[in-house]
Motif scaffolding. Structure first.
Motif, PDB file in Angstrom:
ATOM      1  N   ARG B 100      46.371  25.720  14.098  1.00 58.03           N
ATOM      2  CA  ARG B 100      46.574  24.346  14.570  1.00 58.03           C
ATOM      3  C   ARG B 100      47.766  23.704  13.886  1.00 58.03           C
ATOM      4  N   LEU B 102      50.413  24.931  13.037  1.00 52.33           N
ATOM      5  CA  LEU B 102      51.680  25.401  13.605  1.00 52.33           C
ATOM      6  C   LEU B 102      51.986  24.721  14.933  1.00 52.33           C
ATOM      7  N   GLY B 103      51.058  23.900  15.400  1.00 53.08           N
ATOM      8  CA  GLY B 103      51.290  23.191  16.649  1.00 53.08           C
ATOM      9  C   GLY B 103      50.951  24.011  17.876  1.00 53.08           C
ATOM     10  N   LEU B 104      50.134  25.043  17.694  1.00 52.70           N
ATOM     11  CA  LEU B 104      49.679  25.798  18.868  1.00 52.70           C
ATOM     12  C   LEU B 104      48.687  24.947  19.662  1.00 52.70           C
ATOM     13  N   SER B 105      48.695  25.129  20.978  1.00 49.00           N
ATOM     14  CA  SER B 105      47.715  24.425  21.804  1.00 49.00           C
ATOM     15  C   SER B 105      46.334  24.988  21.502  1.00 49.00           C
ATOM     16  N   ASN B 108      45.874  28.365  22.954  1.00 48.65           N
ATOM     17  CA  ASN B 108      46.569  29.436  22.241  1.00 48.65           C
ATOM     18  C   ASN B 108      45.937  29.719  20.884  1.00 48.65           C
TER      19      ASN B 108
END
Ligand code: ATP
Ligand code: MG
Lengths: 244, 195
Positions: B100, B102-105, B108
């Protein structure tokens, strides 16, 4: 002020009945290096984790570049891309190679090509001396190498600020230096940095400002010189006398 | 038929597992009840249910074979969802947080980080479940459907009685098993505290 990257307003966090953060207001400015110190259980990690909303504040606000990212209606994902985080336990992805650990998010979320992402990743790996490990799995890495990997994995998203939560606390002593060196380098290059650490000498050397958090509040903050040589708050004095 | 069951059961199992971890309380309760009921009721009762009552509840005709297949899919999905849920919970919380951060949706985070690690953890248990599902369905396909029909005919004179006692027996089994699984959960929580 316009150069605030992060601002918190009266940040409060409770875990059930336990009041962990009791109203923290502060700002992190562009290019600033801030170390957070304080006794165990004082709320340092919780504060840091509120900054990218890994913990949802019970009350109060978190601003990133003047956007209220603690607002419930906001899509936090795109802001997290700009806020890198490094954890005490590395949290590298064990099922991916070193290279894929780094390129995963850039390919999926920055939507750059695989070739471009890998080229960038190799450069990052080179900068931390891991280029020969690119095709290994994290299992084969030492703790220090894992932490270096997790740092460049965060950097691959081109963050505007980096958060470190005790990045060297899980490392064997001989590996602490290699990781601290990389963080110091990054800080000196102008990266806005917030680091929770028990490495006082390091904090003193790299920081522009020290924040002392205890019992869920900022008891004292100021330049490293002031905090380490003439602290005013009794709890700061007590903490530093125990640790130095 | 076995392949269909395993495939559909897995898909349904994944959906149920995700529902059980949903933030929505209602979805969580519905899926919890689904799993508890299916795990708590003897397979035979479930087969009878899907073979006798289920076709009556539908506005269209379905064959005996189809209704039995549905029974197996539903049954397998409950067990598979339990395996998957346990597997997901076994993945370190730090993996979610790192993904999270890392900015993953959310999609993902789950598909690219958590699920691959889950699969690796649960493969042995999943294989076991697949094998027993395949065994069960192949058994049914060659002989069970006939068996059910003849077995039912012999008690046909006392239809209502048979259904009633089936329900009572089912209810007793269900209560026992639900109590047992609650006990196991309490035990699990106690064990977790120590590490
Ligand atoms: N998820 C959680 N659920 C319940 N309590 C929590 C949770 N996370 C932290 N706490 C509690 O909040 C308090 C502050 O924890 P926090 O991790 O922020 O402290 P810290 O200053 O980082 O300490 P340390 O130096 O030991 O890392 C502690 O009492 C801790 O037990
Ligand atoms: Mg901490």
């Amino acid at each position: 002020m316009t150069d605030e990257v992060i601002r918190t307003e009266n940040l409060i966090k409770n875990f059930g009945k336990l009041e962990v953060l009791k109203g923290i207001s502060t700002s992190i400015h562009k290019g600033e290096v801030v170390s957070i110190i304080g006794p165990s259980g004082g709320g340092k990690s919780t504060f840091l984790r509120c900054l990218n909303l890994l913990e949802k504040p019970t009350a109060g606000k978190v601003y990133f570049n003047d956007t209220d990212i603690s607002d419930k209606s906001i899509n936090i994902q795109q802001y997290r891309q700009k806020i890198g985080m490094v954890f005490q336990n590395f949290n590298v992805f064990p099922h991916l190679t070193v290279l894929d650990n780094i390129t995963l998010s850039p390919i999926l979320e920055r939507k750059i090509s695989k070739a471009e992402a890998e080229k960038e990743a190799m450069e990052l790996l080179k900068s931390v001396g891991l280029e020969d490990k690119a095709y290994e799995y994290p299992k084969k890495l030492s703790g220090g190498q894992k932490q270096r990997l997790s740092i460049v994995r965060a950097l691959a998203m081109h963050p505007e600020v980096m958060l470190f939560d005790e990045p060297t606390s899980a490392l064997d002593p001989e590996m602490v230096k290699e990781v601290l060196q990389i963080i110091a380098q990054l800080a000196k290059s102008g990266m806005t940095t917030v680091i929770v650490t028990h490495e006082m000498a390091f904090a003193r050397e790299v920081s522009d400002r020290i924040i002392f958090i205890s019992d869920g509040v900022i008891k004292e903050e100021g330049s490293p010189n002031v905090i380490f040589t003439s602290p005013k708050d009794p709890s700061t004095i007590r903490f530093l006398s125990k640790i130095l | 038929m076995s392949i269909v069951t395993v495939f559909a059961g897995t898909i349904l199992g994944i959906i149920i597992a995700l529902m059980r971890m949903s933030r929505n309380k209602l979805i969580r309760i519905i899926s919890d009840v689904y799993v508890e009921v299916i795990r708590g009721l003897p397979a035979l009762v479930q087969l009878y249910f899907f073979w006798l009552l289920f076709p009556k509840m539908l506005p269209f005709e379905i064959s005996d074979t189809t209704s039995i297949v549905v029974a197996f899919i539903v049954n397998a999905s409950a067990y598979i969802s339990e395996i998957i849920r346990a597997g997901i919970e076994a993945v370190d919380i730090g993996q979610w947080e790192a993904a999270r951060s890392l900015g993953l949706s959310e999609a993902n985070v789950f598909l690219k980080v958590i699920f691959p690690q889950t699969i690796k953890n649960i493969l042995p248990a999943l294989c076991n479940e697949f094998i027993s599902t395949i065994k069960g369905t192949s058994l049914a396909s060659v002989f069970f459907i006939n068996e059910l029909t003849t077995g039912y005919k012999t008690v046909a004179s006392a239809t209502f009685l048979a259904l009633e006692s089936l329900c009572i027996a089912g209810a007793i089994y269900l209560m026992l098993n639900v109590a047992l699984s609650k006990l196991v959960k309490i035990l699990e929580r106690k064990l977790k505290e120590s590490d």
